[in-house]
Write a protein that holds these residues in place. Structure first.
Motif, PDB file in Angstrom:
ATOM      1  N   LEU A 272      27.463  33.748  28.796  1.00 58.54           N
ATOM      2  CA  LEU A 272      27.865  33.660  30.196  1.00 58.54           C
ATOM      3  C   LEU A 272      29.274  34.197  30.332  1.00 58.54           C
ATOM      4  O   LEU A 272      30.121  33.988  29.463  1.00 58.54           O
ATOM      5  CB  LEU A 272      27.807  32.211  30.676  1.00 58.54           C
ATOM      6  N   HIS A 273      29.542  34.898  31.430  1.00 61.48           N
ATOM      7  CA  HIS A 273      30.855  35.487  31.680  1.00 61.48           C
ATOM      8  C   HIS A 273      31.346  35.010  33.043  1.00 61.48           C
ATOM      9  O   HIS A 273      31.094  35.663  34.059  1.00 61.48           O
ATOM     10  CB  HIS A 273      30.769  37.020  31.633  1.00 61.48           C
ATOM     11  N   PRO A 274      32.024  33.835  33.095  1.00 64.11           N
ATOM     12  CA  PRO A 274      32.464  33.291  34.379  1.00 64.11           C
ATOM     13  C   PRO A 274      33.439  34.222  35.093  1.00 64.11           C
ATOM     14  O   PRO A 274      34.205  34.945  34.462  1.00 64.11           O
ATOM     15  CB  PRO A 274      33.168  31.991  34.012  1.00 64.11           C
ATOM     16  N   GLN A 275      33.358  34.193  36.422  1.00 63.60           N
ATOM     17  CA  GLN A 275      34.255  34.982  37.258  1.00 63.60           C
ATOM     18  C   GLN A 275      35.362  34.072  37.784  1.00 63.60           C
ATOM     19  O   GLN A 275      35.084  33.029  38.359  1.00 63.60           O
ATOM     20  CB  GLN A 275      33.488  35.585  38.436  1.00 63.60           C
ATOM     21  N   PHE A 276      36.605  34.466  37.588  1.00 63.47           N
ATOM     22  CA  PHE A 276      37.750  33.723  38.088  1.00 63.47           C
ATOM     23  C   PHE A 276      38.426  34.534  39.178  1.00 63.47           C
ATOM     24  O   PHE A 276      38.475  35.764  39.108  1.00 63.47           O
ATOM     25  CB  PHE A 276      38.734  33.420  36.950  1.00 63.47           C
ATOM     26  N   ASP A 277      38.960  33.839  40.188  1.00 57.98           N
ATOM     27  CA  ASP A 277      39.614  34.525  41.298  1.00 57.98           C
ATOM     28  C   ASP A 277      40.809  35.359  40.843  1.00 57.98           C
ATOM     29  O   ASP A 277      41.124  36.384  41.435  1.00 57.98           O
ATOM     30  CB  ASP A 277      40.075  33.521  42.350  1.00 57.98           C
ATOM     31  N   SER A 278      41.492  34.932  39.770  1.00 55.83           N
ATOM     32  CA  SER A 278      42.686  35.634  39.310  1.00 55.83           C
ATOM     33  C   SER A 278      42.373  36.876  38.487  1.00 55.83           C
ATOM     34  O   SER A 278      43.262  37.686  38.229  1.00 55.83           O
ATOM     35  CB  SER A 278      43.550  34.691  38.475  1.00 55.83           C
ATOM     36  N   ALA A 279      41.116  37.052  38.073  1.00 54.65           N
ATOM     37  CA  ALA A 279      40.750  38.199  37.243  1.00 54.65           C
ATOM     38  C   ALA A 279      39.904  39.183  38.043  1.00 54.65           C
ATOM     39  O   ALA A 279      39.128  38.805  38.905  1.00 54.65           O
ATOM     40  CB  ALA A 279      39.961  37.732  36.024  1.00 54.65           C
ATOM     41  N   ALA A 280      40.059  40.440  37.732  1.00 53.01           N
ATOM     42  CA  ALA A 280      39.245  41.472  38.389  1.00 53.01           C
ATOM     43  C   ALA A 280      37.822  41.389  37.864  1.00 53.01           C
ATOM     44  O   ALA A 280      37.602  41.104  36.692  1.00 53.01           O
ATOM     45  CB  ALA A 280      39.833  42.852  38.105  1.00 53.01           C
TER      46      ALA A 280
END
Length: 90
Positions: free
Chosen positions: A48-56
């Motif tokens: 799984l590759h979570p998406q964070f608001d601070s990362a593109a």
């Protein structure tokens, strides 16, 4: 804080070895479906590759519908084509 939401459906059967070619006492998987939310699109490496608001975003941009990952009233349908949408809440 952000999290990846995973919902899985696993249906099992205990087959009768007198009727089917099966090992006595072993379960047989009849259906396995999953629904992932807040994970990178088009990355299929078993992780799984979570998406964070601070990362593109690392993968393709979401093109699918917005869904509520906690809505258990809808069934998980495996369409054969993976769509990448957005989640309405995390």
């Amino acid at each position: 804080m952000s999290r990846t939401i995973v919902r899985r459906v696993l249906d099992l059967e205990l087959l009768d070895p007198r009727k089917y070619q099966a090992t006595p006492g072993k379960l047989s998987i009849t259906r396995y479906d999953q629904d992932l939310g807040n994970t990178a699109c088009d990355v299929y490496d078993g992780f799984l590759h979570p998406q964070f608001d601070s990362a593109a975003p690392a993968g393709a941009p979401p093109t699918g519908p917005t869904t509520d990952p906690y809505d258990r009233s809808r069934d998980i349908e495996h369409s054969g084509t993976e769509t990448c949408g957005t989640v309405s809440r995390t």
